[in-house]
Scaffold this motif. Structure first.
Motif, PDB file in Angstrom:
ATOM      1  N   ALA A   8       0.830  -1.209   0.000  1.00 24.76           N
ATOM      2  CA  ALA A   8       0.000   0.000   0.000  1.00 24.76           C
ATOM      3  C   ALA A   8       0.864   1.258   0.000  1.00 24.76           C
ATOM      4  N   ALA A   9       1.940   1.248   0.776  1.00 25.86           N
ATOM      5  CA  ALA A   9       2.832   2.408   0.817  1.00 25.86           C
ATOM      6  C   ALA A   9       3.570   2.591  -0.504  1.00 25.86           C
ATOM      7  N   MET A  10       3.904   1.485  -1.177  1.00 26.52           N
ATOM      8  CA  MET A  10       4.581   1.570  -2.479  1.00 26.52           C
ATOM      9  C   MET A  10       3.675   2.223  -3.524  1.00 26.52           C
ATOM     10  N   ARG A  11       2.372   1.985  -3.420  1.00 29.56           N
ATOM     11  CA  ARG A  11       1.452   2.612  -4.377  1.00 29.56           C
ATOM     12  C   ARG A  11       1.478   4.135  -4.212  1.00 29.56           C
ATOM     13  N   ALA A  12       1.662   4.598  -2.985  1.00 26.63           N
ATOM     14  CA  ALA A  12       1.688   6.039  -2.728  1.00 26.63           C
ATOM     15  C   ALA A  12       3.047   6.657  -3.035  1.00 26.63           C
ATOM     16  N   VAL A  13       4.124   5.913  -2.756  1.00 17.80           N
ATOM     17  CA  VAL A  13       5.485   6.428  -2.964  1.00 17.80           C
ATOM     18  C   VAL A  13       6.286   5.368  -3.719  1.00 17.80           C
ATOM     19  N   PRO A  14       6.070   5.223  -5.027  1.00 18.16           N
ATOM     20  CA  PRO A  14       6.715   4.138  -5.780  1.00 18.16           C
ATOM     21  C   PRO A  14       8.233   4.273  -5.880  1.00 18.16           C
ATOM     22  N   GLU A  15       8.758   5.471  -5.627  1.00 21.64           N
ATOM     23  CA  GLU A  15      10.212   5.657  -5.730  1.00 21.64           C
ATOM     24  C   GLU A  15      10.985   4.807  -4.732  1.00 21.64           C
ATOM     25  N   VAL A  16      10.329   4.384  -3.663  1.00 18.10           N
ATOM     26  CA  VAL A  16      11.016   3.537  -2.674  1.00 18.10           C
ATOM     27  C   VAL A  16      11.318   2.163  -3.253  1.00 18.10           C
ATOM     28  N   ASN A  17      10.508   1.724  -4.189  1.00 19.58           N
ATOM     29  CA  ASN A  17      10.682   0.414  -4.825  1.00 19.58           C
ATOM     30  C   ASN A  17      11.603   0.579  -6.034  1.00 19.58           C
ATOM     31  N   SER A  18      12.885   0.813  -5.766  1.00 18.38           N
ATOM     32  CA  SER A  18      13.770   1.281  -6.841  1.00 18.38           C
ATOM     33  C   SER A  18      15.201   0.793  -6.676  1.00 18.38           C
ATOM     34  N   ARG A  19      15.991   1.166  -7.654  1.00 16.94           N
ATOM     35  CA  ARG A  19      17.430   0.885  -7.651  1.00 16.94           C
ATOM     36  C   ARG A  19      18.171   2.080  -8.237  1.00 16.94           C
TER      37      ARG A  19
END
Length: 395
Positions: A233-244
């Motif tokens: 749910a948090a990734m949907r709001a702040v997708p930049e965290v799911n990154s490289r």
């Protein structure tokens, strides 16, 4: 003589370093294509290398304990017209020195390195490898035994000081690989940690209401399943965290592949991955966690189970820790979530405009970021949405 066919280490391996763990066939033994031939171990998984063809195991070029880079030749199979076992053994024996003792140049690189590090002569150690060869494990055991036999030095006179008795325990290959990975992560990424507090009251109510139904379906509904779902749910709001991080761009992943740090007791830890968690229900997440955890502790994970992670959760609270910071990022990811111990705490809550003192199940949650990839506003926004997902859980 038949054609010699190389047995290679996989070109793609998950982990920082692969080590030859165990040969499953002996020199001169017949093998069929696809038969498990040798086990390799990394800091994340143990995998079998299969025979590439029918034939006879003619050469073993890497012994137990040797490091194997991707594509390295581990041994060779003789294909057509396989030679008999005795010939293979004799050929191996002929490579030993004519005096009947194994010359230093015939020890594996791992054994030679241990000899230099430990100050031990491998020719004085009984080998447990193929045909009595000395392995790195033999060297480790010999050094541990030597250290245990050492008597402490006497205390210095007149209370000038004492020598503390100690013993040395050789690192396992997994522990050495974990250490290298952690050191590399700290050297690569500037770590910054933000800490929030989460109220698990809503999650606890939901779990108490539904765990019996999940159990009837064979699924153990753990708090970790809720944490994974809230992370999505948090990734949907702040997708930049799911990154490289890349030098020229930030790569933001579409799939949320969440790794779960799983302790293996004295062996270390491993990080199996729940792939494409954004498409999974709470029940499906709980089922996958149950399967991955069981297979991790049974040393039965497949290489695919630990590949492709884009984000990691360290649930360090299960062992009693309230807060760990920084939780070291699992490179090359951009962030890692830490979840502390869930415990009852006294908190202040406003009810009808009046402050009240209540007892709630609370836990500290932290997000450690690679500051090259993310800044404070993204970090705090992600944690805000994560905590909100937990505290407003309704099913």
């Amino acid at each position: 003589m038949g054609q010699l066919i190389d047995v290679n280490a996989p070109l793609e391996q998950e982990g920082t370093r692969a080590v030859v763990r165990n040969w499953l066939k002996k020199l001169g033994e017949s093998v069929n294509s696809g038969d498990p031939l040798v086990e390799l171990e990394t800091d994340k998984v143990t995998q079998e290398v299969a025979a590439p063809a029918d034939g006879v195991l003619a050469e073993i070029l890497m012994e137990n304990g040797d490091s194997a880079t991707p594509g390295a030749i581990l041994g060779r199979i003789e294909g057509a017209e396989p030679r008999p076992r005795q010939a293979a053994v004799s050929a191996t024996a002929s490579t030993e020195t004519s005096s009947g003792t194994e010359d230093e140049r015939h020890f594996s690189p791992a054994v030679r390195h241990a000899a230099q590090t430990y100050g031990l002569d491998p020719t004085t150690i009984a080998g447990t490898g193929r045909d009595g060869r000395v392995t790195r494990a033999d060297m480790d055991r010999a050094f541990a035994a030597k250290s245990a036999r050492r008597t402490p030095e006497p205390a210095l006179p007149d209370g000038a000081g004492t020598t503390t008795p100690s013993r040395r325990v050789a690192h396992s290959d997994m522990r050495t690989a974990i250490a290298a990975h952690m050191q590399q992560s700290m050297a690569t990424a500037p770590h910054v940690t933000a800490v929030f507090e989460a109220d698990f009251s809503a999650v606890m109510r939901h779990r108490n209401e539904h765990k019996a139904r999940f159990a009837a379906e064979g699924v153990n509904l753990t708090y970790t399943a809720y944490v994974v779902s809230a992370s999505v749910a948090a990734m949907r709001a702040v997708p930049e965290v799911n990154s490289r991080w890349h030098d020229d761009a930030l790569e933001i992943f579409e799939d949320v592949n969440i790794g779960i740090g799983t302790a293996l007791g004295e062996k270390g830890l491993i990080v199996p991955v729940v792939h494409r968690a954004q498409h999974l229900s709470l029940s499906e997440i709980a089922g996958k966690l149950q399967d991955l955890t069981a297979r991790a502790r049974a040393n039965a994970l497949e290489p695919a189970d630990v590949k492709g992670g884009t984000f990691t959760i360290s649930n360090h609270g299960v062992s009693g820790s309230l807060l760990a910071a920084p939780v070291i990022i699992n490179q090359p990811q951009s962030a890692i979530l830490g979840v502390g111990k869930l415990e009852k705490r006294v908190v202040v809550r406003e009810v009808d405009g009046v402050d009240t003192i209540q007892i709630r199940p609370m836990a500290y949650v932290s997000l450690t970021i690679d500051h090259r990839s993310l800044d404070a506003h993204q970090t705090n926004s992600w944690l805000t949405h994560f905590v909100q997902a937990l505290e407003s859980w309704s099913g």
